[in-house]
Design a protein around this motif. Structure first.
Motif, PDB file in Angstrom:
ATOM      1  N   ARG A   1       5.719   2.626  11.714  1.00 29.12           N
ATOM      2  CA  ARG A   1       4.969   0.936  11.411  1.00 29.12           C
ATOM      3  C   ARG A   1       5.812   0.434  10.673  1.00 29.12           C
ATOM      4  O   ARG A   1       5.953  -0.939  10.763  1.00 29.12           O
ATOM      5  CB  ARG A   1       3.527   1.651  10.596  1.00 29.12           C
ATOM      6  CG  ARG A   1       2.676   0.470  10.222  1.00 29.12           C
ATOM      7  CD  ARG A   1       1.499   0.830   9.379  1.00 29.12           C
ATOM      8  NE  ARG A   1       1.953   1.143   8.038  1.00 29.12           N
ATOM      9  CZ  ARG A   1       1.209   1.612   7.176  1.00 29.12           C
ATOM     10  NH1 ARG A   1      -0.095   1.991   7.604  1.00 29.12           N
ATOM     11  NH2 ARG A   1       1.493   2.034   5.849  1.00 29.12           N
ATOM     12  N   GLU A   2       6.384   0.973   9.544  1.00 29.00           N
ATOM     13  CA  GLU A   2       7.272   0.148   8.594  1.00 29.00           C
ATOM     14  C   GLU A   2       8.422  -0.284   9.295  1.00 29.00           C
ATOM     15  O   GLU A   2       8.943  -1.547   9.018  1.00 29.00           O
ATOM     16  CB  GLU A   2       7.400   1.074   7.186  1.00 29.00           C
ATOM     17  CG  GLU A   2       6.357   1.445   6.591  1.00 29.00           C
ATOM     18  CD  GLU A   2       5.623   0.547   5.889  1.00 29.00           C
ATOM     19  OE1 GLU A   2       6.236  -0.424   5.093  1.00 29.00           O
ATOM     20  OE2 GLU A   2       4.487   0.297   6.062  1.00 29.00           O
ATOM     21  N   ASP A   3       9.251   0.282   9.757  1.00 34.09           N
ATOM     22  CA  ASP A   3      10.495  -0.100  10.372  1.00 34.09           C
ATOM     23  C   ASP A   3      11.039   0.887  11.457  1.00 34.09           C
ATOM     24  O   ASP A   3      11.612   1.790  10.915  1.00 34.09           O
ATOM     25  CB  ASP A   3      11.396  -0.226   9.446  1.00 34.09           C
ATOM     26  CG  ASP A   3      12.738  -0.920   9.817  1.00 34.09           C
ATOM     27  OD1 ASP A   3      12.918  -2.009   9.034  1.00 34.09           O
ATOM     28  OD2 ASP A   3      13.433  -0.883  10.855  1.00 34.09           O
ATOM     29  N   GLU A   4      10.975   0.541  12.661  1.00 25.23           N
ATOM     30  CA  GLU A   4      11.293   1.307  13.739  1.00 25.23           C
ATOM     31  C   GLU A   4      12.901   1.849  13.631  1.00 25.23           C
ATOM     32  O   GLU A   4      13.356   2.632  13.961  1.00 25.23           O
ATOM     33  CB  GLU A   4      11.170   0.981  15.262  1.00 25.23           C
ATOM     34  CG  GLU A   4       9.637   0.885  15.242  1.00 25.23           C
ATOM     35  CD  GLU A   4       9.109   0.704  16.805  1.00 25.23           C
ATOM     36  OE1 GLU A   4      10.044   1.356  17.654  1.00 25.23           O
ATOM     37  OE2 GLU A   4       8.309   0.348  17.102  1.00 25.23           O
ATOM     38  N   ASP A   5      13.723   0.846  13.295  1.00 28.22           N
ATOM     39  CA  ASP A   5      15.212   0.976  13.157  1.00 28.22           C
ATOM     40  C   ASP A   5      15.341   2.371  11.976  1.00 28.22           C
ATOM     41  O   ASP A   5      16.323   3.192  12.411  1.00 28.22           O
ATOM     42  CB  ASP A   5      15.972  -0.067  12.677  1.00 28.22           C
ATOM     43  CG  ASP A   5      16.266  -1.098  13.901  1.00 28.22           C
ATOM     44  OD1 ASP A   5      15.879  -0.539  15.107  1.00 28.22           O
ATOM     45  OD2 ASP A   5      16.340  -2.053  13.722  1.00 28.22           O
ATOM     46  N   THR A   6      14.824   2.182  10.883  1.00 33.55           N
ATOM     47  CA  THR A   6      14.861   3.104   9.863  1.00 33.55           C
ATOM     48  C   THR A   6      14.563   4.217  10.368  1.00 33.55           C
ATOM     49  O   THR A   6      15.018   5.449  10.233  1.00 33.55           O
ATOM     50  CB  THR A   6      14.286   2.430   8.679  1.00 33.55           C
ATOM     51  OG1 THR A   6      14.735   1.467   8.138  1.00 33.55           O
ATOM     52  CG2 THR A   6      14.279   3.665   7.582  1.00 33.55           C
TER      53      THR A   6
ATOM     54  N   LEU B   1      10.929   1.551   3.597  1.00 29.72           N
ATOM     55  CA  LEU B   1       9.634   1.700   4.223  1.00 29.72           C
ATOM     56  C   LEU B   1       8.790   1.024   3.082  1.00 29.72           C
ATOM     57  O   LEU B   1       8.670   1.978   2.171  1.00 29.72           O
ATOM     58  CB  LEU B   1       9.593   3.063   4.934  1.00 29.72           C
ATOM     59  CG  LEU B   1      10.555   3.695   5.675  1.00 29.72           C
ATOM     60  CD1 LEU B   1      10.344   5.122   5.767  1.00 29.72           C
ATOM     61  CD2 LEU B   1      10.332   2.757   6.892  1.00 29.72           C
ATOM     62  N   ALA B   2       8.700  -0.055   3.338  1.00 26.52           N
ATOM     63  CA  ALA B   2       8.341  -0.911   2.115  1.00 26.52           C
ATOM     64  C   ALA B   2       6.934  -0.281   1.474  1.00 26.52           C
ATOM     65  O   ALA B   2       6.801  -0.222   0.160  1.00 26.52           O
ATOM     66  CB  ALA B   2       8.019  -2.268   2.305  1.00 26.52           C
ATOM     67  N   SER B   3       6.136   0.166   2.054  1.00 26.34           N
ATOM     68  CA  SER B   3       4.814   0.368   1.534  1.00 26.34           C
ATOM     69  C   SER B   3       4.566   1.914   0.847  1.00 26.34           C
ATOM     70  O   SER B   3       4.050   2.523   0.254  1.00 26.34           O
ATOM     71  CB  SER B   3       3.617   0.181   2.328  1.00 26.34           C
ATOM     72  OG  SER B   3       3.466   1.255   3.374  1.00 26.34           O
ATOM     73  N   LEU B   4       5.601   2.521   1.405  1.00 20.74           N
ATOM     74  CA  LEU B   4       5.809   4.061   0.938  1.00 20.74           C
ATOM     75  C   LEU B   4       6.576   4.182  -0.460  1.00 20.74           C
ATOM     76  O   LEU B   4       7.319   3.393  -0.732  1.00 20.74           O
ATOM     77  CB  LEU B   4       6.728   4.967   2.052  1.00 20.74           C
ATOM     78  CG  LEU B   4       5.839   4.915   3.191  1.00 20.74           C
ATOM     79  CD1 LEU B   4       6.800   6.023   4.146  1.00 20.74           C
ATOM     80  CD2 LEU B   4       4.479   5.146   3.486  1.00 20.74           C
ATOM     81  N   SER B   5       6.279   5.287  -1.087  1.00 20.06           N
ATOM     82  CA  SER B   5       7.013   5.524  -2.445  1.00 20.06           C
ATOM     83  C   SER B   5       8.537   5.824  -2.240  1.00 20.06           C
ATOM     84  O   SER B   5       8.846   6.339  -1.118  1.00 20.06           O
ATOM     85  CB  SER B   5       6.328   6.446  -3.297  1.00 20.06           C
ATOM     86  OG  SER B   5       6.651   7.757  -2.755  1.00 20.06           O
ATOM     87  N   VAL B   6       9.362   5.652  -3.259  1.00 21.37           N
ATOM     88  CA  VAL B   6      10.683   5.855  -3.030  1.00 21.37           C
ATOM     89  C   VAL B   6      10.773   7.204  -2.597  1.00 21.37           C
ATOM     90  O   VAL B   6      11.712   7.755  -1.722  1.00 21.37           O
ATOM     91  CB  VAL B   6      11.438   5.786  -4.457  1.00 21.37           C
ATOM     92  CG1 VAL B   6      12.557   6.330  -4.428  1.00 21.37           C
ATOM     93  CG2 VAL B   6      11.612   4.403  -4.928  1.00 21.37           C
ATOM     94  N   LEU B   7       9.958   8.142  -3.449  1.00 24.01           N
ATOM     95  CA  LEU B   7      10.044   9.642  -2.926  1.00 24.01           C
ATOM     96  C   LEU B   7       9.913   9.877  -1.458  1.00 24.01           C
ATOM     97  O   LEU B   7      10.520  10.705  -0.560  1.00 24.01           O
ATOM     98  CB  LEU B   7       8.853  10.610  -3.840  1.00 24.01           C
ATOM     99  CG  LEU B   7       9.038  12.168  -3.428  1.00 24.01           C
ATOM    100  CD1 LEU B   7      10.425  12.536  -4.224  1.00 24.01           C
ATOM    101  CD2 LEU B   7       7.843  12.707  -4.083  1.00 24.01           C
ATOM    102  N   GLU B   8       8.780   9.403  -0.909  1.00 27.20           N
ATOM    103  CA  GLU B   8       8.573   9.327   0.370  1.00 27.20           C
ATOM    104  C   GLU B   8       9.388   8.716   1.540  1.00 27.20           C
ATOM    105  O   GLU B   8       9.600   9.492   2.657  1.00 27.20           O
ATOM    106  CB  GLU B   8       7.002   8.456   0.605  1.00 27.20           C
ATOM    107  CG  GLU B   8       5.799   9.231   0.176  1.00 27.20           C
ATOM    108  CD  GLU B   8       4.686   8.522   0.183  1.00 27.20           C
ATOM    109  OE1 GLU B   8       3.410   9.019   0.347  1.00 27.20           O
ATOM    110  OE2 GLU B   8       4.657   7.263   0.238  1.00 27.20           O
ATOM    111  N   ASN B   9      10.032   7.993   0.906  1.00 27.16           N
ATOM    112  CA  ASN B   9      11.244   7.212   2.030  1.00 27.16           C
ATOM    113  C   ASN B   9      12.385   8.329   1.889  1.00 27.16           C
ATOM    114  O   ASN B   9      12.825   8.333   2.911  1.00 27.16           O
ATOM    115  CB  ASN B   9      11.719   6.100   1.311  1.00 27.16           C
ATOM    116  CG  ASN B   9      11.194   4.839   1.509  1.00 27.16           C
ATOM    117  OD1 ASN B   9      11.781   4.143   2.566  1.00 27.16           O
ATOM    118  ND2 ASN B   9      10.337   4.166   0.901  1.00 27.16           N
TER     119      ASN B   9
END
Lengths: 324, 244
Positions: free
Chosen positions: A186-191, B90-98
């Motif tokens: 959802r956030e970014d398909e490339d990532t 992944l903007a709405s996720l936390s740093v840890l979740e990223n």
């Protein structure tokens, strides 16, 4: 992701107990039927949430699976398949159908994806309208899964059960790698693909689960009203309603679809009595207000506000110099 | 055996040849930087290696395996981590979740992914940021987050596209210190930098210079920056004066 312990677990159990106990205090069949619709759409919203919320794929074609569930129940029982087996057969057909549709529509992104989901649902509606097998515009009769005096109570409880199961599926998704992968998509398909996520594959898996549950809902709906026509179970209105309920409550949140279904359907029912025809105006206003002031939905907006309050002071973002 | 081999790789977009017959290798544990002016083809090279683009001609081999037609997620699973020039948190996720998302590549267990992510955040000195949403972090933290997420997949090689662009000199040097230590983790590095030569000179074992999609020089940092072709295309006359 918050775990299902402490007050959250008790809230869920309390809500479930209250929901199942509700028929005992509800005086008439009409109100039970309203409650059935609310519970059913909560289930449908939760099913849609997997694709539209977690994976962020705005499908406006979910009525296709709903319709396949409804027509599947009618057609399978017509060929003397036992009715409960027909329900699950119909849901399996819907999942199979989703596998085919998904492979095509998930190649598209954004508005093109949404439009293509609408197109597939419309093709299905027109097909059902024009085929003899599906009874054309006249429709088909569907068997009642429950009979007797407590007809609506049983249908309502079945819808609550479906919503509860779907809630648990959502809960599992929100805590698992699968759910994190959907969020990443959802956030970014490339990532997402840069960390090894097969984006097309995971979107498809989410859609299969979602379509299966949506079709169960469709079969339940068809069975409760015992009669289906293309304009009742394959109309785009249902797709839109499922999506609006979820987005209003909070797409990508656990309680969002339930909150949305209770508020939107409850409000529309209340206003219908008080304001007659103009209740649609209020329904529309409600949606506008939420979109303007709570774009993340009611639950989403609430969670975001909580998170903002937890923010540490600005200098906490300062980074120590890297190791050397 | 080199971990990465590009052999005469060419990529065209319509009439524009973004990458022209580029050949270079990366040894295990090595840090190679690709430098070149804006539009030289650096990002295209990274996209080619990580499967976001596929070469029209030539071949790319990673640990001896041909990558030419592999989609990005499979390249990632082979052990190629990457960061993006324009940071893509992944903007709405936390740093840890990223960072957990990276760790999920080799574990399905949420708790285990969390532990690994914490370890990596520790290494990048970002542990105190773990509960922040990625949205709203300053650029220096986002650049580190990109690296953290890539490292969490336990890659054998990372592609760091413009890893220090937009940072202040002190932030850039701090980050360079982190990149320099990656080979200790068994991670080879291909970096890409447009300017900030200070960083490149400090940490690159070797430099590949691109101009208009073609390789115009390759070698030790000190040697490469003295070559007339490089100075002409890239560093400019002012740099020439400085070195003399």
């Amino acid at each position: 992701m918050s775990s299902l312990r402490g007050w959250r677990l008790w809230t869920l159990l309390g809500f479930l107990a209250a929901s199942t106990g509700l028929p005992a205090v509800v005086p008439n069949d009409y109100l039970l039927q309203v409650l059935f619709r609310i519970a059913l759409f909560a289930a449908l919203g939760l099913a849609w949430n997997l694709v539209g919320g977690y994976a962020g794929q705005l499908s406006l074609g979910h009525v296709a699976y709903f319709g396949v569930g409804a027509y599947g129940l009618a057609l399978f029982t017509e060929h003397s398949v036992p009715k409960w087996i027909s329900v699950f057969l119909a849901a399996s057909v819907a999942a199979l159908f989703a596998a085919v549709i998904g492979r095509i529509v998930f190649r598209l992104r954004g508005p093109y994806f949404t439009l293509s989901t609408i197109a597939f649902a419309e093709v299905l509606r027109l097909t059902a309208t024009n085929l003899n097998m599906t009874g054309g515009a006249i429709g088909l009769t569907t068997p009642a899964l429950f009979t007797g005096n407590s007809f609506w109570t049983l249908f309502y409880l079945a819808a609550v059960f479906l919503a509860f199961i779907t809630f648990l599926v959502n809960y599992w998704v929100s805590r698992s790698r699968f759910g994190y992968y959907l969020l990443a998509i959802r956030e970014d398909e490339d990532t997402a693909s840069a960390v090894g996520i097969d984006t097309a594959g995971y979107k498809l898996r989410a859609l299969l689960i979602s379509a299966f549950i949506t079709a169960l809902g469709g079969a339940l709906y068809a069975s409760a009203f015992q009669f289906i026509v293309p304009d009742s179970v394959l109309t785009i209105d249902i797709s839109v309603q499922i999506a609006i309920i979820t987005m209003l409550g909070g797409a990508g949140t656990l309680p969002g679809p339930v909150v949305g279904a209770v508020l939107l359907l409850g409000a529309s029912e209340m206003f219908k009595e008080q304001f007659k025809e103009s209740h649609l105006l209020i329904y529309g206003l409600l949606i506008v207000v939420v979109v303007l002031f709570l774009p993340e939905g009611i639950v989403g907006g609430f969670e975001q506000r909580l998170r903002r309050r937890k923010k540490p002071p600005a200098d906490a973002t300062a980074l120590a110099p890297g190791g050397n | 055996m080199p971990i990465l081999e590009l052999d005469n790789v060419t990529k065209r977009f319509g009439g524009l040849t973004a990458v022209k017959n580029v050949t270079f290798t990366l040894q295990e544990g090595e840090i190679v930087f690709i430098i070149g002016p804006n539009g030289a083809g650096k990002t295209s090279v990274f996209n080619l290696i990580s499967g976001f683009l596929h070469p029209d001609e030539g071949s790319i081999r990673f640990q001896g395996k041909n990558l030419s037609k592999l989609p990005p997620y499979q390249a990632a699973r082979l052990g190629i981590g990457r960061t993006f020039q324009i940071v893509k948190p992944l903007a709405s996720l936390s740093v840890l979740e990223n960072v957990m998302l990276g760790a999920f590549m080799h574990t399905g267990n949420t708790r285990k992914a969390e532990q690994e992510a914490k370890k990596i955040l520790e290494f990048l000195q970002m542990a105190h940021l773990e509960n922040f949403p990625a949205r709203g972090l300053p650029l220096a933290a986002l650049k580190r987050l990109e690296i953290a997420r890539a490292l969490a997949t336990m890659p054998k090689m990372v592609l760091l596209d413009e890893v220090v662009s937009g940072l202040t000199t002190s932030e850039a040097l701090a980050l360079a210190g982190v990149v320099k230590r990656l080979p200790e983790w068994g991670v080879s590095v291909v970096g890409g930098v447009e300017h900030v030569m200070q960083v490149v000179m400090k940490i690159a074992h070797r430099i590949v210079v691109l101009d208009h999609g073609a390789k115009i020089a390759e070698g030790q940092p000190e040697d490469v920056v003295k070559q007339p072709a490089v100075i002409e295309a890239y560093l400019g006359a002012k740099y020439k004066e400085l070195t003399q």
